[in-house]
Design an enzyme around this catalytic site. Sequence first.
Site, PDB file in Angstrom:
ATOM      1  N   GLN A 263       0.836  -1.198   0.000  1.00 23.45           N
ATOM      2  CA  GLN A 263       0.000   0.000   0.000  1.00 23.45           C
ATOM      3  C   GLN A 263       0.873   1.251   0.000  1.00 23.45           C
ATOM      4  OE1 GLN A 263      -3.203  -0.448   2.702  1.00 23.45           O
ATOM      5  NE2 GLN A 263      -3.847   1.675   2.613  1.00 23.45           N
TER       6      GLN A 263
ATOM      7  N   SER B 280       4.001  -5.666   3.379  1.00 16.03           N
ATOM      8  CA  SER B 280       2.681  -5.522   3.988  1.00 16.03           C
ATOM      9  C   SER B 280       1.621  -6.229   3.148  1.00 16.03           C
ATOM     10  CB  SER B 280       2.358  -4.037   4.194  1.00 16.03           C
ATOM     11  OG  SER B 280       1.168  -3.880   4.936  1.00 16.03           O
ATOM     12  N   LEU B 281       0.719  -5.478   2.517  1.00 17.99           N
ATOM     13  CA  LEU B 281      -0.292  -6.077   1.648  1.00 17.99           C
ATOM     14  C   LEU B 281       0.351  -7.012   0.624  1.00 17.99           C
ATOM     15  CD1 LEU B 281      -3.085  -6.213   0.144  1.00 17.99           C
ATOM     16  CD2 LEU B 281      -2.188  -4.346  -1.235  1.00 17.99           C
TER      17      LEU B 281
ATOM     18  N   ARG C 174      -9.542  -7.540   4.673  1.00 16.74           N
ATOM     19  CA  ARG C 174      -8.455  -6.954   5.462  1.00 16.74           C
ATOM     20  C   ARG C 174      -8.499  -5.430   5.394  1.00 16.74           C
ATOM     21  NH1 ARG C 174      -2.849  -5.501   4.362  1.00 16.74           N
ATOM     22  NH2 ARG C 174      -1.429  -6.050   6.080  1.00 16.74           N
TER      23      ARG C 174
ATOM     24  N   HIS D  60       0.649  -1.589  11.156  1.00 11.36           N
ATOM     25  CA  HIS D  60       1.774  -2.361  11.695  1.00 11.36           C
ATOM     26  C   HIS D  60       2.219  -1.862  13.074  1.00 11.36           C
ATOM     27  CE1 HIS D  60       1.905  -4.619   8.037  1.00 11.36           C
ATOM     28  NE2 HIS D  60       1.923  -3.497   7.348  1.00 11.36           N
TER      29      HIS D  60
ATOM     30  N   GLN E 213       1.174 -10.012  11.532  1.00 20.98           N
ATOM     31  CA  GLN E 213       1.726  -9.048  10.578  1.00 20.98           C
ATOM     32  C   GLN E 213       1.034  -7.693  10.632  1.00 20.98           C
ATOM     33  OE1 GLN E 213       0.188  -7.947   7.236  1.00 20.98           O
ATOM     34  NE2 GLN E 213       1.735  -8.551   5.755  1.00 20.98           N
TER      35      GLN E 213
END
Length: 321
Positions: free
Chosen positions: A10, A88-89, A113, A197, A246
């Site tokens: 992202q 991340s994503l 999500r 995060h 995560q």
Amino acid sequence: MTTCYLYAGQGAQKAGMGRDLYENSETFRRVFDCADPGFDLHEVCFEDPDGKLSKTQYTQPALLAMEAGITEILRRAGLFPDYVAGLSLGEYAALEAADVLTASKAITMTAFRGRAMARASEGIACGMTAVLALDEGALQACCGMASDAGKVYICNYNCLGQLVISGQKSAVDKASALALKAGARRCIPLAVSGPFHTPLMKPAGEDLRRYFERVTFREPKSIVLYNCLGGENREGVPVPDLLVRQVQSPVYMEQILENLFRQGVTEFVEIGPGKTLTGFVKKTARAMGIEDGSFTTWNLDSFESTEKYLDSLKAVLKGEQ
């Protein structure tokens, strides 16, 4: 040649992404249209009405659909990576590439999500800032001194000289000011819609935990390096547990890249908009004393760049015959 596919996260999204791929590749179209994320993917990706693409609940499945579509083009050409990782994503796109998730399941999952992370961010005046050229210990101290203004944490270890902090905006701003006084070269505010995060995302993690109870995760066909571990899952922790962790834990991208170099990866293929991860790869290589000519990087974010990559491999194979 040992290859790793790296998937953008992202922040890499841009209006129009995937349009040329959709118009020119039937394979890409099949993947892009294989799931319903709850909104019109074509409109959001190709036109970005009202800036929707910058909102978490739209960004995540949109990026996943684009990245999975490019992966399928490579797969149809007979290409399979030795290693996969994502920011991340992008970790979900990496799991799709490793056949842990189908494209349809991954798109639907990231839509959930995105909504869960948006809900967890509601009511939080959040901030995220990239801090350049300050070591971890000094930045941790700055976050501690800023705790009287709110919650702030180091959330990304991107590469040597680049850390990211996130949390409540008042605390992020104070920690940034302290970081500059402590010797940081620059502090760059990032446009985000949540304190990603960090422990502030725990509600999203709990939503994901319940969601994953209905999902089957297959064994990976490529080696996956995980954000919250900074490397491989050598202890055999269930993948759903790692994904729950995560969303509310730091991303250790620098450690992932160091591990990839140590495992002998010589080709890094960044899939998705932009060249952020390629930049991290090159900075990590320099920090490790690895010469530029000893590895190659590719950025696949369009039909043209994907075709160029495939053509380069055909040329290599032809030369070996």
